[in-house]
Design an enzyme around this catalytic site. Structure first.
Site, PDB file in Angstrom:
ATOM      1  N   ASN A   1       0.865  -1.183   0.000  1.00 13.06           N
ATOM      2  CA  ASN A   1       0.000   0.000   0.000  1.00 13.06           C
ATOM      3  C   ASN A   1       0.904   1.236   0.000  1.00 13.06           C
ATOM      4  O   ASN A   1       1.418   1.632   1.036  1.00 13.06           O
ATOM      5  CB  ASN A   1      -0.882  -0.043   1.259  1.00 13.06           C
ATOM      6  N   TRP A   2       1.116   1.786  -1.179  1.00  9.69           N
ATOM      7  CA  TRP A   2       2.041   2.925  -1.284  1.00  9.69           C
ATOM      8  C   TRP A   2       1.454   4.198  -0.680  1.00  9.69           C
ATOM      9  O   TRP A   2       2.160   5.188  -0.514  1.00  9.69           O
ATOM     10  CB  TRP A   2       2.373   3.201  -2.750  1.00  9.69           C
ATOM     11  N   LYS A   3       0.161   4.216  -0.446  1.00  7.77           N
ATOM     12  CA  LYS A   3      -0.513   5.418   0.059  1.00  7.77           C
ATOM     13  C   LYS A   3      -0.228   6.592  -0.895  1.00  7.77           C
ATOM     14  O   LYS A   3      -0.166   6.402  -2.099  1.00  7.77           O
ATOM     15  CB  LYS A   3      -0.096   5.706   1.502  1.00  7.77           C
TER      16      LYS A   3
ATOM     17  N   HIS B   1      -9.724   1.205   4.160  1.00 11.71           N
ATOM     18  CA  HIS B   1      -8.507   1.448   4.934  1.00 11.71           C
ATOM     19  C   HIS B   1      -8.807   2.420   6.068  1.00 11.71           C
ATOM     20  O   HIS B   1      -9.558   3.378   5.895  1.00 11.71           O
ATOM     21  CB  HIS B   1      -7.386   2.003   4.042  1.00 11.71           C
TER      22      HIS B   1
ATOM     23  N   GLU C   1      -7.215   4.777   7.371  1.00 11.33           N
ATOM     24  CA  GLU C   1      -6.914   6.199   7.155  1.00 11.33           C
ATOM     25  C   GLU C   1      -8.064   6.885   6.445  1.00 11.33           C
ATOM     26  O   GLU C   1      -8.261   8.093   6.574  1.00 11.33           O
ATOM     27  CB  GLU C   1      -5.595   6.339   6.374  1.00 11.33           C
TER      28      GLU C   1
ATOM     29  N   GLU D   1      -5.774  -4.705  10.507  1.00 14.29           N
ATOM     30  CA  GLU D   1      -4.751  -3.700  10.794  1.00 14.29           C
ATOM     31  C   GLU D   1      -5.132  -2.911  12.045  1.00 14.29           C
ATOM     32  O   GLU D   1      -5.941  -1.973  11.961  1.00 14.29           O
ATOM     33  CB  GLU D   1      -4.637  -2.716   9.627  1.00 14.29           C
TER      34      GLU D   1
ATOM     35  N   GLY E   1       2.032   2.573  10.868  1.00 11.23           N
ATOM     36  CA  GLY E   1       2.992   3.677  10.729  1.00 11.23           C
ATOM     37  C   GLY E   1       3.662   4.104  12.031  1.00 11.23           C
ATOM     38  O   GLY E   1       4.270   5.160  12.102  1.00 11.23           O
TER      39      GLY E   1
ATOM     40  N   SER F   1       3.047  -1.718  10.676  1.00 10.48           N
ATOM     41  CA  SER F   1       4.477  -1.739  10.980  1.00 10.48           C
ATOM     42  C   SER F   1       5.149  -3.084  10.667  1.00 10.48           C
ATOM     43  O   SER F   1       6.027  -3.550  11.391  1.00 10.48           O
ATOM     44  CB  SER F   1       4.727  -1.330  12.431  1.00 10.48           C
TER      45      SER F   1
ATOM     46  N   GLY G   1       2.691  -0.880   4.416  1.00  7.27           N
ATOM     47  CA  GLY G   1       2.762   0.527   4.039  1.00  7.27           C
ATOM     48  C   GLY G   1       4.208   0.954   3.855  1.00  7.27           C
ATOM     49  O   GLY G   1       4.828   0.715   2.816  1.00  7.27           O
ATOM     50  N   GLY G   2       4.768   1.578   4.881  1.00 11.66           N
ATOM     51  CA  GLY G   2       6.108   2.170   4.808  1.00 11.66           C
ATOM     52  C   GLY G   2       7.170   1.248   4.210  1.00 11.66           C
ATOM     53  O   GLY G   2       7.966   1.678   3.366  1.00 11.66           O
TER      54      GLY G   2
HETATM   55  P1  PGA Z   1       2.542   0.557   7.757  1.00 10.84           P
HETATM   56  O1  PGA Z   1       1.076   0.760   7.083  1.00 10.84           O
HETATM   57  O2  PGA Z   1       3.091  -0.752   7.215  1.00 10.84           O
HETATM   58  O3  PGA Z   1       3.328   1.763   7.328  1.00 10.84           O
HETATM   59  O4  PGA Z   1       2.334   0.486   9.242  1.00 10.84           O
HETATM   60  C1  PGA Z   1       0.224  -0.334   6.878  1.00 10.84           C
HETATM   61  C2  PGA Z   1      -1.071   0.136   6.246  1.00 10.84           C
HETATM   62  O5  PGA Z   1      -1.550   1.222   6.594  1.00 10.84           O
HETATM   63  O6  PGA Z   1      -1.649  -0.560   5.393  1.00 10.84           O
END
Ligand code: PGA
Length: 258
Positions: free
Chosen positions: A9-11, A95, A97, A169, A175, A216, A237-238
């Site tokens: 997930n590159w966001k 998601h 967010e 999640e 994050g 994470s 994500g990251g």
């Molecule tokens: P993260 O994000 O790996 O940076 O914690 C995961 C996500 O939001 O899908």
């Protein structure tokens, strides 16, 4: 045997100029060499077509980060399932967010519509669920996550649900560098994801659905998650934005003995 999935997930990153193409070119060969893992890259919309081109002919799948449930219409700024269907095999829906900042557009009802619309267009929805820190502290994790799962799959039949992927999640782990413990994540997935699915459908259906952990995840900790009996991969994500993403996918294959 459920085939593990790693979804990147590159966001809102790597979406300008050539950066997406350059990054995918740098990891493509490494990812292609990994067997036994379904790999999905979810860039921002602006990079979908360029990334699709770079991935052409490979087994690495393309996914989007969200979509509207309607086919077309007066929805300024939105993208429809029909628009994604030509490029993507997957789409992330719900998601946290988005749930957090757009409560109406990302309600349980909307997420259920999106998941159904995705299936209707042959897209695999990666349905995100998870509790926040207050809910976790108050011991409400199972109730919150179980409720999100029941709502997301309401009105589907067993065959439809079996095609979906769920990403558990915990919001406090996204994050933050503070991943959940693998045993705790496995327990929540077993009780609050597979449990409600078994109740709404049946046990074989609940066992067929691939359930990912997210929050994470990195190349060093992913192995301990996928070794858990109920965890079938990760939404990342990251750690999906660096060349180490290849190591992360390799670690999944290794933990699954492939
Ligand atoms: P993260 O994000 O790996 O940076 O914690 C995961 C996500 O939001 O899908």
């Amino acid at each position: 045997m459920r085939v593990p999935v790693v979804a990147a997930n590159w966001k809102m990153n790597l979406g300008t100029g050539h950066e997406a193409v350059e990054f995918v070119r740098s990891i493509r060969r490494g990812l292609q060499a990994v067997e036994g893992v379904e790999i999905v890259l979810c860039p921002p919309y602006t990079a979908l077509s360029a990334v699709a081109e770079v991935l052409g002919g490979s087994h690495i799948a393309l996914g989007a980060q969200d979509m509207h449930w309607e086919e077309k219409g007066a929805h300024t700024g939105d993208i429809s399932p029909a628009m994604l269907a030509g490029w993507c095999r997957h789409v992330i829906v719900g998601h946290s967010e988005r749930r957090a900042t757009r409560s109406e557009a990302e309600s349980d009802v909307a997420i259920n519509r999106k998941a159904k619309a995705a299936l209707a267009h042959d897209l695999v929805p990666i349905v995100c669920v998870g509790e926040n820190v207050e809910q976790n502290d108050a011991g409400q994790t199972e109730t919150v996550v179980g409720g999100q799962v029941s709502a997301a799959f309401a009105g589907m039949d067993a065959a439809q649900v079996s095609r979906c992927v769920v990403a558990y999640e915990p919001i406090w782990a996204i994050g933050t560098g503070k991943a959940a413990s693998p045993a705790e994540a496995n327990r929540t997935i077993n009780l609050a994801v597979r449990g409600p699915l078994a109740q709404a459908f049946d046990e074989p259906t609940a066992q067929r659905v691939r359930v990912l952990y997210g929050g994470s995840v990195n190349a060093a900790n992913i192995g301990s998650f996928v070794e858990m009996p109920d965890i079938d991969g990760a939404l990342v994500g990251g750690a999906s934005l660096t060349p180490d993403f290849v190591k992360l996918v390799e670690a999944v294959a290794k933990a699954r003995g492939k």
